[in-house]
Scaffold this active site. Structure first.
Site, mmCIF file in Angstrom:
data_model
loop_
_atom_site.group_PDB
_atom_site.id
_atom_site.type_symbol
_atom_site.label_atom_id
_atom_site.label_comp_id
_atom_site.label_asym_id
_atom_site.label_seq_id
_atom_site.Cartn_x
_atom_site.Cartn_y
_atom_site.Cartn_z
ATOM 1 N N GLY A 138 0.832 -1.206 0.000
ATOM 2 C CA GLY A 138 0.000 0.000 0.000
ATOM 3 C C GLY A 138 0.857 1.243 0.000
ATOM 4 O O GLY A 138 0.606 2.203 0.727
ATOM 5 N N VAL A 175 -0.028 5.710 -1.421
ATOM 6 C CA VAL A 175 -0.609 6.871 -0.743
ATOM 7 C C VAL A 175 -0.453 6.767 0.766
ATOM 8 O O VAL A 175 -0.067 5.716 1.295
ATOM 9 C CB VAL A 175 -2.133 6.998 -1.054
ATOM 10 C CG1 VAL A 175 -2.369 7.362 -2.512
ATOM 11 C CG2 VAL A 175 -2.875 5.722 -0.684
ATOM 12 N N GLU A 228 5.778 5.537 -8.730
ATOM 13 C CA GLU A 228 6.823 5.935 -9.679
ATOM 14 C C GLU A 228 7.182 7.404 -9.482
ATOM 15 O O GLU A 228 8.355 7.784 -9.517
ATOM 16 C CB GLU A 228 6.363 5.658 -11.122
ATOM 17 C CG GLU A 228 6.555 4.200 -11.511
ATOM 18 C CD GLU A 228 5.716 3.768 -12.717
ATOM 19 O OE1 GLU A 228 4.962 4.602 -13.255
ATOM 20 O OE2 GLU A 228 5.827 2.588 -13.096
ATOM 21 N N SER A 254 -4.320 -0.651 14.177
ATOM 22 C CA SER A 254 -5.203 0.493 14.395
ATOM 23 C C SER A 254 -5.637 0.460 15.849
ATOM 24 O O SER A 254 -5.661 -0.611 16.463
ATOM 25 C CB SER A 254 -6.434 0.361 13.503
ATOM 26 O OG SER A 254 -7.447 1.280 13.877
ATOM 27 N N TYR A 307 -14.495 -3.724 10.119
ATOM 28 C CA TYR A 307 -13.100 -3.288 10.005
ATOM 29 C C TYR A 307 -12.367 -3.544 11.324
ATOM 30 O O TYR A 307 -11.247 -4.065 11.349
ATOM 31 C CB TYR A 307 -13.054 -1.803 9.645
ATOM 32 C CG TYR A 307 -11.694 -1.175 9.769
ATOM 33 C CD1 TYR A 307 -10.700 -1.414 8.818
ATOM 34 C CD2 TYR A 307 -11.383 -0.332 10.842
ATOM 35 C CE1 TYR A 307 -9.441 -0.835 8.929
ATOM 36 C CE2 TYR A 307 -10.127 0.245 10.958
ATOM 37 C CZ TYR A 307 -9.165 -0.006 10.003
ATOM 38 O OH TYR A 307 -7.915 0.557 10.115
ATOM 39 N N THR A 347 -5.139 10.901 6.178
ATOM 40 C CA THR A 347 -4.782 10.294 4.895
ATOM 41 C C THR A 347 -6.058 10.262 4.053
ATOM 42 O O THR A 347 -7.038 10.897 4.397
ATOM 43 C CB THR A 347 -4.299 8.836 5.084
ATOM 44 O OG1 THR A 347 -5.381 8.071 5.635
ATOM 45 C CG2 THR A 347 -3.089 8.755 6.006
ATOM 46 N N GLY A 348 -6.064 9.477 2.984
ATOM 47 C CA GLY A 348 -7.283 9.350 2.183
ATOM 48 C C GLY A 348 -8.204 8.261 2.705
ATOM 49 O O GLY A 348 -9.237 7.963 2.101
#
EC number: 1.1.1.270
Length: 258
Positions: A16, A19, A47, A149, A164, A201-202
C-alpha cells in the site's frame, strides 16, 4: 540515524505504498538508505515518489511494483521477483488496509470479504513469504511490522467500522502469534504492530466514498496524526537494538476522544 545504519542497502517491502502511511514509510526508509519495494494496485504514484526520492538525492532506492494484494498469485509472483532481482526481503511492512462502510446487521458480504482479503489474508501471506525469504538466506535479524489500528484494541460505537475493527483485532492476534512462532523457531526476527488513531490520509474518503463531506469532517474535528508521524514510529521500531522488541505502539492524536 546511527541506529538505522545496519539497514543500509537492505531490502524492505512496503504494501500500500502509493498513498498515505505507506508512501510516507517508503520515503523514510529510502531516506535511511534502504532498497524499498513499494507495491500497490496502481504504481504511477509510487513511480512519481521514486523520482522525487531520486532527485532529492536520498541514499536508498524505491522500486515500484504493481500488485493486487487480494490475489495470492500476484503476491507470490511479487516475492519471486524480489528474490530474483534483490535476493529477498529483510523488512516487511504490512501497511495496506481498508475499511468499507458495511455494518454487521446490514452490510454487504462483498465489502466484508474485501476487508478480510486485504487486512487479514494479505498480511498473513506477506508475513509467511517474508519469513520464508529470511529463512532461506539465514537472515536472523529481519523485522515484520504490521500497521494495525486503535480499532484493533477497542470497538467504537460506530457501525460502519465494526467489521473493520474485527479485522484489526485479527491483526493484533496475528502479530502476537507471529512473535511467539518466531521465538519458537529460535530466530531473532522481530514482530511489531503500530496502532494509530486518526491519521490524516485518504482513508476516510474510501470509507465514506459516497459522502466526502463526512470524510473531510473526520479529519477536521481535531488535529490528527500525520502519515509522517507513522513513518517516524516505523523508524523508531527498526532502530531499536536487536535485543529489544517493540510489541505495539499505540498512538493517538492528543485531542482524540476514544
Amino acid at each position: 540515524a546511527g541506529a538505522m545504519e545496519r539497514w543500509t542497502g537492505r531490502v524492505a517491502l512496503v504494501t500500500g505504498a502509493s498513498v498515505g502511511i505507506g508512501a510516507a514509510v517508503a520515503r523514510a526508509l529510502v531516506q535511511h538508505g534502504m532498497k524499498v519495494v513499494g507495491c500497490a494496485r496502481s504504481v504511477d504514484k509510487i513511480e512519481k515518489l521514486a523520482a522525487e526520492c531520486q532527485s532529492a538525492g536520498y541514499p536508498g532506492t524505491l522500486i515500484p511494483y504493481k500488485c493486487d494484494l487480494s490475489n495470492e498469485e500476484e503476491i507470490l509472483s511479487m516475492f519471486s521477483a524480489i528474490r530474483t532481482l534483490h535476493q529477498g526481503v529483510d523488512v516487511c511492512i504490512n501497511n495496506a488496509g481498508l475499511a468499507r462502510p458495511e455494518p454487521l446487521l446490514s452490510g454487504r458480504t462483498e465489502g466484508w470479504r474485501t476487508m478480510i482479503d486485504v487486512n487479514v489474508m494479505a498480511v498473513s501471506i506477506c508475513t509467511r513469504e517474508a519469513y520464508q525469504s529470511m529463512k532461506e538466506r539465514n537472515i536472523d535479524d529481519g523485522h515484520i511490522i504490521n500497521i494495525n489500528s486503535m480499532n484493533g484494541h477497542s470497538v467504537v460505537p460506530q457501525s460502519v467500522v465494526h467489521f473493520y475493527s474485527a479485522t484489526k483485532y485479527a491483526v493484533t492476534a496475528l502479530t502476537e502469534g507471529l512473535r511467539q512462532e518466531l521465538r519458537e523457531a529460535k530466530t531473532h526476527i522481530r514482530a511489531t504492530c503500530i496502532s494509530p488513531g486518526l491519521v490524516e490520509t485518504g482513508f476516510a474518503f474510501k470509507l465514506h466514498d459516497n459522502d466526502p463531506e463526512r470524510a473531510a469532517a473526520t479529519y477536521e474535528s481535531i488535529r490528527c496524526l500525520k502519515a509522517e508521524d507513522m513513518a517516524n514510529a516505523v523508524i523508531y521500531v527498526l532502530s531499536a537494538p536487536p535485543h529489544v522488541q517493540i510489541g505495539d505502539i499505540q498512538m493517538r492524536p492528543t485531542e482524540q476522544i476514544s
